[in-house]
Design a protein around this motif. Structure first.
Motif, short mmCIF file in Angstrom:
data_model
loop_
_atom_site.label_atom_id
_atom_site.label_comp_id
_atom_site.label_asym_id
_atom_site.label_seq_id
_atom_site.Cartn_x
_atom_site.Cartn_y
_atom_site.Cartn_z
N VAL A 194 0.86 -1.10 -0.01
CA VAL A 194 0.12 0.06 0.15
C VAL A 194 0.93 1.12 0.12
O VAL A 194 1.60 1.55 0.91
CB VAL A 194 -1.04 0.03 1.30
N LEU A 195 0.87 2.03 -1.23
CA LEU A 195 1.34 3.14 -1.21
C LEU A 195 0.44 4.47 -1.08
O LEU A 195 -0.56 4.55 -1.53
CB LEU A 195 2.24 3.36 -2.54
N LYS A 196 0.84 5.64 -0.40
CA LYS A 196 0.32 6.74 -0.12
C LYS A 196 1.04 8.06 -0.67
O LYS A 196 2.17 8.18 -0.26
CB LYS A 196 -0.15 6.96 1.23
N ASP A 197 0.25 8.81 -1.58
CA ASP A 197 0.89 10.01 -2.30
C ASP A 197 1.07 11.12 -1.44
O ASP A 197 0.11 11.10 -0.14
CB ASP A 197 0.59 10.17 -3.54
N GLU A 198 1.27 12.20 -1.94
CA GLU A 198 1.21 13.39 -1.01
C GLU A 198 -0.27 13.95 -0.76
O GLU A 198 -0.36 14.85 0.01
CB GLU A 198 1.95 14.55 -1.84
#
Length: 382
Positions: free
Chosen positions: A315-319
């Motif tokens: 799981v990746l979270k951006d700005e």
């Protein structure tokens, strides 16, 4: 009042499907058994206990003992605090005939309180789903077994008196049936290959005026390999395993909605590209278990990824705080942007003594919302 009615059909299916891909009776997709759960659901090519009736009925064909197993879990209490899931399976071999197994699944979202327009409580009811099944497996050769099963599927959403208050004539319950089939192949002593087709049957419908919902038809394919098995050196007695390591993997494809015009770019794909897209939408599972001294203690870990349902994976979270779920190989070898916040791992353990086996399996980390999801299973082998 409709909160508990819809939770079974909307929230549960929303965990597994994107828009337009929501079948009925999605409780049939919940993993029974703590051991398979700890392995990320990768159990199709193992299927060596009573839960084979669910994962791959062909595994029953290789079983030599009567096995009774039960599982309990307060399932995803963040969605509904009193929602729980039960599973019971009993398998018994018969000489020269094969192995039969009974299994039952029960899921309830808990008690619903009904209020009138002024807020006065006028009654309560409990929603639930269950299935009852009979499975059979037979060993054709020492290397090959086949199996199948049939089950009754029932879903109860609301009683008649609630439907009347909503102005509905019917639609509070539904009944249907389904079949399963599987194959388990052992080309080598430590290698097993399995495949199973689940939930093949007529759609489930809550009323004659509504469109029937297809059952969650699934194709499971798995591989299990045991690279390490250290046996006792005393050959004067029956040898037993001192240390064992098993690796397993599954690919599960939900066959509902395949080759649908979703997403729009599918329209411009060739048949091969569409097939690749559908394979990419499959559930991916990896599992590993290490056991010591007659399997008195077993430790397990797994990994799960469901791209469509946004469960597990990396799981990746951006700005902008938007999250994206990516698979193992795209994460390792692709150019991914964003901060890694979670990995969809599962884990658990088991202890065995005098025929009894107690297992726990935890898969709460495959969900984006904070919750607890800890399954407990008790098994006895005669």
């Amino acid at each position: 009042m409709l909160k508990r009615i819809t939770i079974g059909l909307v929230l549960l299916s929303g965990l597994c499907f994107g828009a337009g891909r929501r079948p009925g009776a999605v409780f049939l997709m919940i993993w029974p058994g703590s051991r398979p759960t700890a392995l990320g659901g990768a159990f199709t090519a193992i299927a060596d206990d009573a839960s084979a009736a669910y994962y791959n009925p062909a595994g029953l064909g290789f079983q030599q003992n009567i096995i009774i197993s039960g599982t309990h879990v307060n399932w995803l209490p963040e969605l509904a605090p009193d929602m729980y899931y039960e599973y019971l399976a009993v398998s018994a071999p018969f000489s020269k005939v094969g192995t039969f197994a009974f299994n039952g699944v029960y899921l309830t979202t808990g008690e619903t309180v009904v209020q009138n327009e002024s807020g006065t409580v006028i009654g309560t009811y409990t929603t639930f789903d269950f299935s009852l099944g009979l499975a059979y497996g037979r060993e054709l050769t020492p290397y090959l077994a086949v199996g199948g099963g049939v089950k009754l599927v029932y879903s109860f959403l609301a009683p008649e008196w609630v439907l009347e208050r909503l102005g509905l004539a019917a639609g509070g319950s539904a009944l249907t049936w389904a079949t399963d089939a599987g194959v388990l192949y052992r080309p080598f002593k430590r290698l097993q290959l399995g495949t199973a087709l689940q939930n093949l049957g007529p759609p489930i419908s809550f009323s004659s005026n509504s469109d029937p919902d297809p059952l969650p038809l699934m194709l499971r394919m798995g591989v299990s390999y045991k690279p390490l098995s250290v046996l006792s050196k005393d050959t004067t007695k029956e040898q037993f395993e001192i240390v064992g390591l098993r690796l397993t993997t599954d690919i599960t494809k939900v066959l509902i909605g395949m080759f649908a015009v979703d997403p729009p770019e599918v329209d411009s794909m060739s048949l091969g590209q569409e097939l690749g897209y559908e394979i990419g939408e499959s559930w991916r599972s990896l599992g590993m278990e290490v056991s010591v001294y007659r399997e008195i203690l077993t430790l397990r870990a797994g990994y799960f990824f469901d791209k469509t349902g946004a469960r597990g994976g990396f799981v990746l979270k951006d700005e902008t705080n938007s999250t994206e779920h990516v698979g193992l190989f795209p994460f390792l070898f692709g150019s991914q942007e964003g901060k890694l916040t979670k990995v969809g791992v599962t884990f658990g353990a088991g202890v065995k003594y005098a025929g009894f086996q107690l297992d726990v399996g935890i898969d709460e980390l495959i969900y984006d919302f904070p919750t607890a999801n800890r399954k407990f299973s008790l098994t006895y082998t005669f």
